[in-house]
Design a protein around this motif. Structure first.
Motif, short mmCIF file in Angstrom:
data_model
loop_
_atom_site.label_atom_id
_atom_site.label_comp_id
_atom_site.label_asym_id
_atom_site.label_seq_id
_atom_site.Cartn_x
_atom_site.Cartn_y
_atom_site.Cartn_z
N THR A 1 0.82 -1.21 0.00
CA THR A 1 0.00 0.00 0.00
C THR A 1 0.85 1.27 0.00
O THR A 1 0.32 2.37 0.09
N SER A 2 2.17 1.10 -0.12
CA SER A 2 3.04 2.26 -0.09
C SER A 2 2.90 3.06 -1.37
O SER A 2 2.76 2.50 -2.45
N ILE B 1 7.60 1.22 -4.91
CA ILE B 1 6.88 0.78 -6.12
C ILE B 1 7.87 0.31 -7.17
O ILE B 1 7.64 -0.68 -7.87
N GLY B 2 9.00 1.03 -7.29
CA GLY B 2 10.01 0.64 -8.27
C GLY B 2 10.54 -0.76 -8.02
O GLY B 2 10.68 -1.56 -8.95
N ALA C 1 4.61 13.18 -9.60
CA ALA C 1 3.54 14.18 -9.55
C ALA C 1 2.26 13.64 -8.93
O ALA C 1 1.57 14.32 -8.18
N PHE C 2 1.93 12.40 -9.23
CA PHE C 2 0.65 11.84 -8.78
C PHE C 2 0.88 10.49 -8.13
O PHE C 2 0.74 9.45 -8.75
N PRO C 3 1.23 10.50 -6.83
CA PRO C 3 1.64 9.25 -6.17
C PRO C 3 0.56 8.18 -6.17
O PRO C 3 0.86 7.00 -6.39
N PHE C 4 -0.69 8.55 -5.97
CA PHE C 4 -1.75 7.55 -5.94
C PHE C 4 -1.93 6.92 -7.31
O PHE C 4 -2.09 5.70 -7.46
N MET C 5 -1.87 7.74 -8.36
CA MET C 5 -2.01 7.22 -9.71
C MET C 5 -0.84 6.29 -10.04
O MET C 5 -1.00 5.29 -10.75
N ASN C 6 0.32 6.62 -9.47
CA ASN C 6 1.50 5.79 -9.65
C ASN C 6 1.25 4.39 -9.11
O ASN C 6 1.55 3.39 -9.77
N SER C 7 0.69 4.32 -7.92
CA SER C 7 0.39 3.04 -7.30
C SER C 7 -0.64 2.28 -8.13
O SER C 7 -0.51 1.07 -8.38
N THR C 8 -1.67 2.99 -8.59
CA THR C 8 -2.69 2.34 -9.41
C THR C 8 -2.08 1.77 -10.67
O THR C 8 -2.41 0.65 -11.09
#
Lengths: 192, 121, 664
Positions: free
Chosen positions: C53-54, C60-61, C140-147
């Motif tokens: 959930t990070s 994420i990488g 720029a968009f951390p949540f979108m990155n996770s998605t």
């Protein structure tokens, strides 16, 4: 410190959303290209000339154009932070959009009932997909507007709500711009 | 593009002007087609031209493109988009039309093939 | 449609067969041991909180790379099976694979390698490096990155599921119609293919938007575009291609899916459909896609060559222009993938010339790298070795490409093994070697210790020698007339010995992979003696080396301010030499994104929707769409998505790091 980050957020999100709209243009361009290539492949079935109801389409166009204008009025009211005016114009935009969509659905319905569905020919497949994709975007916009109205009503003009109203207006204007080209290239040119 | 900076283009004037112009451009295109008074090619040029004009009207009066402060990334992104979709749409039309040369579609006649190959009879 | 609650899905869908069973058991074993280990070590909560959930791009990488490496193992196994089949299946023997199975294998191989290995490694490295190199704290968009990451995982799950339940298409990795239409591929294979890459593709598109905005808007103070490291320029170019090319893929896959599900006629062989339009559209995406993969690899080499030559990159401006040129030109060459489809001489000539033109900026880059090394103090560390491997192989494959850009020549070698050798040279010699260089180069920054150099060297030599052994025979075979995707050929062709040599090559590559796995194990065991204490193990030039290794979760306690290119080198030796003050107390509170499980849920619902589209399970489709929308609305209604890291915490963290450096 936190405040600075938030205003930065706005310009970042605006740019990000704009870039997304550009990618959506490429998506529509792919569908337009396909329509351009397949529009004459009617497989013995009717061409656009025979099935497009131009007066109806003109009405749809005016409805959508007006809703794009009322979206502008939404943004002016946002600038003045006038909650009730925003909700009023948002509701009118919503109604106009819903009318547009219902006219489009009835247009599709009558075509299908007449035996001209998306399964009939390549022309019809590309027509229904191009125009239908635009319609799906309108539907998504209506859903978004509804959620935004609810958020505005309950939370007021927070940073998030204000920014998202701006993004919604961009989205709605963009949908009307796409429609200009559908109207011109699919319907007007199709009846020639 | 920011809601918080003073953009004097975001006003009732710009939206109303944009609305009126767009209605006019749409109506002209519609009436031209309904009357069908010119040949097909001319009409297509007219309506496409009117569509382009309305695109500019809506970009300026509704979306306020150009009013944002530097650096103008939005304009650059849009420019790149126009380049890509022009290549995609016109390129595809050019390619697919040429492919019909070797596999003529039902509406392509022998006459066209003979003309293309400059076959002398 | 309302017949069955499970749509077309029945128990018959479970795949049988000895070879498939091995694959299924291996996957099952892998999954079960991971789950078992988590239970045994009681690490479920840790996994959920610290990793899954990070929204930290550094986490994420790592997750991207882990998944990508897993998929690499499957893709390589597919390759090994193909090589084995083609070595054996001559004359009276038919090898050990049926034709249908072989076709599914080469389809899976290509799809997995491009979409799940290459794209995964790329986004993994981007997440790990871009924010740090920019002097920023996040994308720029951390949540979108996770998605995006979880959508990628969703796609990977779907394509792995096809091995157990159903099948994958037997159409090749691009699934040309009419073969991929319902009439000729009535099973679920093509649908699995469509939906797994559709889901992953949306993740990629969102990431493209994310990184564009990150680079344009989140550079640290003083970092004008012309002061950015070249790696970031190549990432900007690649992400622009992602943003503007992936929608074409989305539209085309959607149209094929509409043909198959709703009986439309875009690409069918009847009712006016035009299969050639699919080929046109898919390559209008497909060509930019290969530049999407190679540009960051070029960027990595720019950083690696400069760092390990202890010298500034030669020709910065021309590198920027070359990158921009490649980005724009990659939209003008796509027809060279189907010269033989019959568009005629004018079109073929135009696209042939454009293809030749696009080779020029790449040549500019190669010379700039070589000139960088000239008069530099060259250190032959593993990352630079990968660069040399790249120079040798990529140049070879590149000239093969220029050869094929001549339509008349392409007519002879189109869809032959010559073509296959060419693109593998580009992808392995260019993309894979580049990403391996990047992993070796940035590994210390991510994990805090260096990788074992000697094993890295062995791995490099095995990969390079193995690659040449595996693919030079293919160039020759292609010239001899061997077509691609053959599962059997006549003994009289005289090809078998070359196929056997190619098979040996794959084994050598396999040895290289084994060395890499060994390197990972040994490096972890030896990590205490290979610690990167200073954070700057290579005497680097760019900002990521100014942090500790691993970087703190907030990246920079104080956002840096730069004045020149090679910002960190400038800080160390240049006019911006910063006075090393350990009493820096001007820390301020930082706001960082909280963890979020929304990305996981959105991707799960999207994958359920995809699964329902494959098996025509109506109610599940509705559930999927509604689920995605509900999760999005919930997430976007949350106004408290960030948390504050206090200045005190930062101060404490920084002093711990400084004392570690001091006691070294």
């Amino acid at each position: 410190m936190t405040n600075i980050i938030k205003t930065e957020d706005s310009s970042k999100t605006l740019l990000g959303f704009w870039v997304y709209l550009m990618t959506d243009c490429v998506l529509f361009a792919s569908l337009f290209a396909t329509y351009a290539v397949l529009q004459n492949n009617t497989y013995g079935g009717p061409s656009g000339k025979q099935i497009f109801d131009l007066p109806n389409i003109f009405i749809e166009t005016i409805l959508l154009l007006t809703s794009s204008f009322t979206t502008g009025l939404v943004m002016l009211a946002v600038k003045k932070r006038n909650k009730n005016t925003v909700l009023l114009w948002l509701a009118i935009t919503w109604v106009l959009g819903a009318l547009f969509l219902s006219l489009e659905i009835s247009e599709f319905r009558s075509m299908v009932l007449a035996g001209n569905s998306w399964r009939s020919s390549a022309f019809l497949s590309s027509f229904f997909t191009l125009v239908g994709t635009h319609g799906l975007h309108i539907l998504a916009g209506l859903l978004w507007a509804g959620v935004l109205a609810f958020q505005l009503a309950t939370k007021g003009f927070t940073e998030n709500v204000t920014r998202r109203l701006h993004l919604f207006s961009l989205f709605w204007h963009f949908l009307d711009i796409i429609w200009i080209f559908i109207f011109t290239i699919v319907y007007l040119r199709g009846t020639l | 593009m920011s809601t918080d900076t003073k953009t004097n283009t975001e006003s009732i004037w710009s939206y109303s002007m944009g609305f009126v112009l767009s209605i006019c451009l749409t109506s002209i295109a519609y009436l031209l087609i309904r009357q069908n008074g010119h040949n097909k090619t001319t009409l297509v040029w007219y309506i496409v031209g009117l569509a382009m004009a309305q695109l500019v009207v809506q970009l300026v009066f509704f979306i306020h493109l150009g009013a944002e402060s530097k650096p103008r990334w939005n304009k650059l992104a849009m420019l790149f988009m126009f380049v890509v979709i022009s290549i995609l749409v016109f390129g595809s039309m050019w390619i697919m039309n040429s492919l019909n040369y070797n596999h003529p579609a039902m509406n392509m006649t022998d006459g066209e093939v003979i003309k293309d190959e400059i076959i002398k009879r | 449609m309302l017949a069955n609650i499970f749509g077309k899905l029945t128990l018959k869908a479970v795949q049988h067969g000895p070879i498939i069973a091995v694959a299924q058991l291996t996957m099952l074993l892998g999954v079960l041991s991971a789950i078992g280990l988590l239970f045994y070590l009681k690490r479920w909560k840790w996994l959920w909180k610290e990793w899954l959930t990070s929204l930290d791009p550094k986490k994420i990488g790592v997750m991207y790379i882990v998944v990508a490496v897993g998929m690499l193992l499957r893709g390589t196994t597919d390759a090994a099976m193909m090589r084995a089949q083609q070595s054996m299946s001559v004359g009276t023997s038919n090898g050990f694979l049926t034709s249908d199975h072989f076709q599914q294998i080469f389809t899976a191989h290509g799809t997995i390698m491009i979409f799940f290995v290459a794209m995964g490694l790329m986004f993994g490295l981007l997440n790990l490096v871009v924010p740090l190199m920019l002097g920023s704290r996040d994308v720029a968009f951390p949540f979108m990155n996770s998605t995006s990451f979880w959508l990628y995982v969703g796609g990977a799950v779907l394509i792995n599921l096809s091995l157990v339940l159903g099948q994958i298409g037997a159409t090749g990795w691009l699934a040309y119609p009419p073969l991929s239409e319902l009439a000729y591929s009535p099973g679920v294979g093509v649908d699995y293919w469509i939906w797994s890459i559709q889901i992953a593709g949306i993740g990629s598109l969102l990431s493209g938007i994310n990184f564009i905005v990150t680079i344009l808007k989140m550079r640290c103070k003083g970092m004008d575009l012309m002061k950015m490291p070249i790696f970031l320029w190549t990432v900007l170019g690649s992400m622009s291609l992602v943003a503007f090319a992936f929608p074409i893929l989305t539209a085309t896959l959607a149209m094929l899916s509409l043909d198959r599900t709703l009986g439309m006629h875009f690409f069918t062989s009847d009712s006016g459909g035009n299969a050639m339009m699919y080929v046109n559209l898919i390559w209008a995406w497909g060509h930019p896609e290969v530049y999407i993969l190679i540009l960051p690899a070029f960027g990595i080499f720019s950083e690696v060559v400069a760092t390990f030559s202890q010298k500034r990159l030669f020709g910065y401006k021309s590198m920027v222009w070359a990158t921009a040129g490649i980005t724009v030109l990659s939209f003008t060459v796509w027809l060279h993938h189907f010269f033989t489809m019959g568009a005629g001489p004018n079109i073929n000539a135009f696209f042939g010339i454009m293809t030749m033109v696009i080779a020029v900026p790449t040549g500019v880059k190669v010379f700039n790298w070589l000139f960088t090394m000239n008069h530099g103090r060259v250190h032959f560390n593993t990352p630079l070795l990968w660069f040399f491997g790249f120079i040798a192989t990529f140049t070879l494959g590149g000239v093969a490409g220029v050869l094929m850009s001549v339509p008349a020549i392409d007519f002879q070698v189109h869809n032959s093994l010559f073509l296959v050798a060419h693109f593998h040279t580009m992808i392995i010699g260019g993309v894979v070697f580049g990403y391996f260089a990047g992993i070796a180069y940035w590994f210390p920054k991510v994990f805090g210790f260096k990788l074992n150099e000697q094993l890295g060297r062995y791995a490099f030599w095995c990969w390079t020698i193995g690659f040449l052994t595996a693919f030079v025979p293919l160039y020759i075979l292609g010239m001899m007339g061997a077509t691609r995707r053959l599962d059997h050929y006549d003994a009289s062709m005289g090809w078998q010995s070359l196929f056997i040599v190619a098979g040996v090559g794959v084994l050598i590559i396999g040895l290289g992979i084994a060395f890499q796995v060994l390197q990972m194990i040994v490096s972890i065991k030896q990590r205490k003696s290979n610690l990167d204490i200073t954070g700057d193990p290579w005497n680097g030039r760019t900002l990521e080396w100014s942090t500790s290794s691993p970087a703190p979760f907030y990246n920079f306690a104080i956002l840096p301010e730069v004045h020149d290119r090679d910002a960190f080198w400038d800080m160390k030796y240049g006019s911006s030499k910063s006075t090393k003050s350990t009493n820096y107390t001007n820390y301020t509170d930082i706001s960082l994104p909280k963890n979020s499980s929304a990305g996981i849920f959105i991707a799960t619902f999207a994958s359920l929707f995809a699964f329902s589209m494959v098996w025509h399970i109506f109610w599940l489709g509705i559930l999927g769409i509604v689920g995605v929308l509900v999760c999005l609305i919930i997430r976007l209604s949350d106004d408290e998505t960030e948390y504050i890291v206090s200045a005190e915490t930062i101060a404490k963290n920084e002093s711990i790091n400084l004392s570690k450096k001091a006691t070294h």
